[in-house]
Design a protein around this motif. Structure first.
Motif, PDB file in Angstrom:
ATOM      1  N   ILE A 215     -19.137  31.628  22.127  1.00 10.17           N
ATOM      2  CA  ILE A 215     -19.616  30.441  22.826  1.00 10.17           C
ATOM      3  C   ILE A 215     -20.025  30.821  24.246  1.00 10.17           C
ATOM      4  O   ILE A 215     -19.273  31.462  24.972  1.00 10.17           O
ATOM      5  N   ILE A 216     -21.240  30.409  24.626  1.00 10.62           N
ATOM      6  CA  ILE A 216     -21.754  30.768  25.950  1.00 10.62           C
ATOM      7  C   ILE A 216     -22.140  29.545  26.778  1.00 10.62           C
ATOM      8  O   ILE A 216     -22.344  29.646  27.975  1.00 10.62           O
ATOM      9  N   ALA A 217     -22.266  28.386  26.177  1.00 14.13           N
ATOM     10  CA  ALA A 217     -22.655  27.176  26.910  1.00 14.13           C
ATOM     11  C   ALA A 217     -22.217  25.963  26.115  1.00 14.13           C
ATOM     12  O   ALA A 217     -21.713  26.085  24.993  1.00 14.13           O
ATOM     13  N   SER A 218     -22.420  24.792  26.673  1.00 15.78           N
ATOM     14  CA  SER A 218     -22.026  23.571  25.979  1.00 15.78           C
ATOM     15  C   SER A 218     -23.028  22.461  26.244  1.00 15.78           C
ATOM     16  O   SER A 218     -23.864  22.549  27.148  1.00 15.78           O
ATOM     17  N   ARG A 219     -22.947  21.434  25.441  1.00 14.69           N
ATOM     18  CA  ARG A 219     -23.758  20.233  25.605  1.00 14.69           C
ATOM     19  C   ARG A 219     -22.809  19.041  25.666  1.00 14.69           C
ATOM     20  O   ARG A 219     -21.660  19.118  25.230  1.00 14.69           O
ATOM     21  N   SER A 220     -23.290  17.922  26.143  1.00 20.33           N
ATOM     22  CA  SER A 220     -22.434  16.734  26.162  1.00 20.33           C
ATOM     23  C   SER A 220     -22.472  16.050  24.805  1.00 20.33           C
ATOM     24  O   SER A 220     -23.529  15.913  24.194  1.00 20.33           O
ATOM     25  N   GLN A 221     -21.317  15.652  24.341  1.00 23.35           N
ATOM     26  CA  GLN A 221     -21.179  14.903  23.086  1.00 23.35           C
ATOM     27  C   GLN A 221     -20.706  13.497  23.453  1.00 23.35           C
ATOM     28  O   GLN A 221     -19.627  13.323  23.990  1.00 23.35           O
ATOM     29  N   VAL A 222     -21.540  12.501  23.177  1.00 22.42           N
ATOM     30  CA  VAL A 222     -21.184  11.121  23.480  1.00 22.42           C
ATOM     31  C   VAL A 222     -20.555  10.498  22.246  1.00 22.42           C
ATOM     32  O   VAL A 222     -21.148  10.488  21.170  1.00 22.42           O
ATOM     33  N   VAL A 223     -19.337   9.989  22.405  1.00 22.11           N
ATOM     34  CA  VAL A 223     -18.562   9.457  21.294  1.00 22.11           C
ATOM     35  C   VAL A 223     -18.384   7.954  21.481  1.00 22.11           C
ATOM     36  O   VAL A 223     -18.047   7.496  22.566  1.00 22.11           O
ATOM     37  N   ASN A 224     -18.622   7.196  20.413  1.00 20.56           N
ATOM     38  CA  ASN A 224     -18.550   5.741  20.478  1.00 20.56           C
ATOM     39  C   ASN A 224     -17.283   5.202  19.826  1.00 20.56           C
ATOM     40  O   ASN A 224     -16.680   5.842  18.969  1.00 20.56           O
ATOM     41  N   SER A 225     -16.908   3.992  20.199  1.00 12.96           N
ATOM     42  CA  SER A 225     -15.775   3.313  19.584  1.00 12.96           C
ATOM     43  C   SER A 225     -16.231   2.574  18.341  1.00 12.96           C
ATOM     44  O   SER A 225     -17.402   2.224  18.193  1.00 12.96           O
ATOM     45  N   PHE A 226     -15.304   2.296  17.431  1.00 16.85           N
ATOM     46  CA  PHE A 226     -15.611   1.495  16.258  1.00 16.85           C
ATOM     47  C   PHE A 226     -16.026   0.081  16.663  1.00 16.85           C
ATOM     48  O   PHE A 226     -16.914  -0.517  16.059  1.00 16.85           O
ATOM     49  N   GLU A 227     -15.385  -0.452  17.704  1.00 13.32           N
ATOM     50  CA  GLU A 227     -15.669  -1.825  18.121  1.00 13.32           C
ATOM     51  C   GLU A 227     -17.108  -1.997  18.597  1.00 13.32           C
ATOM     52  O   GLU A 227     -17.668  -3.091  18.490  1.00 13.32           O
ATOM     53  N   SER A 228     -17.705  -0.937  19.137  1.00 12.19           N
ATOM     54  CA  SER A 228     -19.067  -1.070  19.670  1.00 12.19           C
ATOM     55  C   SER A 228     -20.097  -1.268  18.572  1.00 12.19           C
ATOM     56  O   SER A 228     -21.254  -1.591  18.855  1.00 12.19           O
ATOM     57  N   TYR A 229     -19.692  -1.112  17.305  1.00 11.45           N
ATOM     58  CA  TYR A 229     -20.572  -1.376  16.163  1.00 11.45           C
ATOM     59  C   TYR A 229     -19.948  -2.395  15.213  1.00 11.45           C
ATOM     60  O   TYR A 229     -20.197  -2.375  14.023  1.00 11.45           O
ATOM     61  N   ASP A 230     -19.146  -3.296  15.795  1.00  9.77           N
ATOM     62  CA  ASP A 230     -18.478  -4.346  15.032  1.00  9.77           C
ATOM     63  C   ASP A 230     -18.945  -5.693  15.576  1.00  9.77           C
ATOM     64  O   ASP A 230     -18.795  -5.973  16.767  1.00  9.77           O
ATOM     65  N   SER A 231     -19.495  -6.550  14.711  1.00  6.77           N
ATOM     66  CA  SER A 231     -20.046  -7.834  15.144  1.00  6.77           C
ATOM     67  C   SER A 231     -18.988  -8.765  15.732  1.00  6.77           C
ATOM     68  O   SER A 231     -19.328  -9.774  16.348  1.00  6.77           O
ATOM     69  N   SER A 232     -17.716  -8.451  15.557  1.00  5.93           N
ATOM     70  CA  SER A 232     -16.652  -9.284  16.112  1.00  5.93           C
ATOM     71  C   SER A 232     -16.569  -9.177  17.628  1.00  5.93           C
ATOM     72  O   SER A 232     -15.889  -9.983  18.277  1.00  5.93           O
ATOM     73  N   TYR A 233     -17.251  -8.182  18.226  1.00  6.95           N
ATOM     74  CA  TYR A 233     -17.140  -7.932  19.652  1.00  6.95           C
ATOM     75  C   TYR A 233     -18.482  -8.140  20.343  1.00  6.95           C
ATOM     76  O   TYR A 233     -19.518  -7.676  19.870  1.00  6.95           O
ATOM     77  N   THR A 234     -18.442  -8.837  21.467  1.00  8.42           N
ATOM     78  CA  THR A 234     -19.649  -9.118  22.243  1.00  8.42           C
ATOM     79  C   THR A 234     -20.309  -7.828  22.710  1.00  8.42           C
ATOM     80  O   THR A 234     -19.637  -6.916  23.181  1.00  8.42           O
ATOM     81  N   GLY A 235     -21.619  -7.773  22.572  1.00  7.85           N
ATOM     82  CA  GLY A 235     -22.368  -6.609  23.027  1.00  7.85           C
ATOM     83  C   GLY A 235     -22.429  -5.473  22.029  1.00  7.85           C
ATOM     84  O   GLY A 235     -23.014  -4.421  22.318  1.00  7.85           O
ATOM     85  N   SER A 236     -21.844  -5.647  20.853  1.00  6.51           N
ATOM     86  CA  SER A 236     -21.878  -4.581  19.844  1.00  6.51           C
ATOM     87  C   SER A 236     -23.260  -4.486  19.213  1.00  6.51           C
ATOM     88  O   SER A 236     -24.084  -5.395  19.317  1.00  6.51           O
ATOM     89  N   THR A 237     -23.499  -3.368  18.540  1.00  9.32           N
ATOM     90  CA  THR A 237     -24.792  -3.081  17.936  1.00  9.32           C
ATOM     91  C   THR A 237     -24.619  -2.836  16.443  1.00  9.32           C
ATOM     92  O   THR A 237     -23.716  -2.100  16.049  1.00  9.32           O
ATOM     93  N   PRO A 238     -25.454  -3.430  15.594  1.00  9.42           N
ATOM     94  CA  PRO A 238     -25.321  -3.151  14.161  1.00  9.42           C
ATOM     95  C   PRO A 238     -25.711  -1.719  13.835  1.00  9.42           C
ATOM     96  O   PRO A 238     -26.564  -1.124  14.489  1.00  9.42           O
TER      97      PRO A 238
END
Length: 299
Positions: A215-238
């Motif tokens: 390994i010589i370098a890295s990239r950013s890995q963006v990780v999401n929550s389950f709630e952010s794709y759950d219609s029960s929560y405001t602002g979530s995305t299908p």
């Protein structure tokens, strides 16, 4: 956000899950100087109760047969002479997965602290990481549907203690005729206000030496929550918008032990006992898809 976490913790007494989230990529320079299980010849987790399920109105099919639940254990290598173990791996985009190389002895490495990887091949699928492909079809005769996760039925945890395993990653890629969203990456305990967190990972060409695998370098890995794709929560995305009646989407789910996650370690001096190894733990995991009529009835 605290109230969301409290509600999620209460709901997680159930034993069914749901998982999927959308990844954003931003390239950063730098070396991975933490995480990865130090000095372990065969690090990993064992898979126990692993499944994918969906609600009525969505029909799953795999291997040309319809099913309500996909038991992932049916598709992974698990024999007395070769039990399935999630090996340490990494992926910054959820698609390009690299596996950590292991060595017979320390003399094969010039520096024991260096980490070496190689690009995952088909022989690694469902042996060192999980790769499941299936179809998801809309079955409601009510026009278009949105497909979400049911976060109350999603979990990644250790069997014995039921502690959440933050170093496990789940990525989901959706392919359909009307367009495909980016691959989504999920993990437990994503608690920032934006419902996502970022770690350093590898996987893309240029993050490791293509000859040695170091390994010589890295990239950013963006990780999401389950709630952010759950219609029960405001602002979530299908996960999928406007899935037409009878329309079929191809789904690919990948599950791996992320070596770049800070919790993927074999010693934690902040733990009360001083020891908090992830290696050898037993994994329970569930993913649950739900759907609802789309407000916009046009694709």
């Amino acid at each position: 956000m605290k109230s969301v976490n409290n509600e999620k913790n209460k709901k997680r007494s159930k034993l069914i899950i749901a998982v999927i989230a959308i990844v954003e990529l931003s390239v950063i320079a730098g070396l991975i100087t933490w995480a990865w299980i130090e000095g372990s010849v065969s690090p990993g987790l064992k898979g126990n109760n692993l499944q994918i399920a969906s609600s009525p109105g969505l029909i799953m099919s795999i291997d040309n047969r319809q099913t309500d639940v996909i038991n992932i254990n049916d598709y992974i290598l698990d024999r007395p002479d070769a039990p399935f173990v999630l090996a340490e791996a990494s992926s910054n985009d959820g698609r390009n997965i690299v596996i950590r190389k292991t060595f017979d002895d320390d003399t094969q490495q010039t520096n024991i602290n260096d980490v070496y990887v190689y690009p995952a091949v088909s022989a690694d699928e469902n042996v060192k990481f999980i790769d499941i492909r299936f179809k998801l079809r809309s079955d409601y005769d009510i026009g278009y549907q949105n497909v979400w996760l049911d976060s109350s039925r999603c979990f990644i945890k250790e069997r014995e203690t039921e502690n959440e395993l933050e170093a496990i990653r789940i990525s989901v890629t959706v392919t359909r005729e009307s367009g495909s969203p980016p691959t989504a990456i999920f993990a437990e305990n994503v608690t920032t206000d934006s419902s996502m967190r970022t770690i350093n990972a590898v996987g893309d060409p240029g993050t490791y030496d293509e000859v040695t695998g170091k390994i010589i370098a890295s990239r950013s890995q963006v990780v999401n929550s389950f709630e952010s794709y759950d219609s029960s929560y405001t602002g979530s995305t299908p996960l999928i918008r406007n899935l037409a009646n009878g329309e079929e989407a191809n789904i690919e789910v990948r599950i791996w032990l992320e070596g770049g996650d800070p919790s993927c370690i074999d010693y934690d001096d902040t733990a009360i006992s001083g020891y908090n190894s992830i290696a050898g733990k037993n994994l329970d995991l569930s993913i649950f898809f739900k759907s609802e009529a789309a407000a916009n009835q046009n694709p």
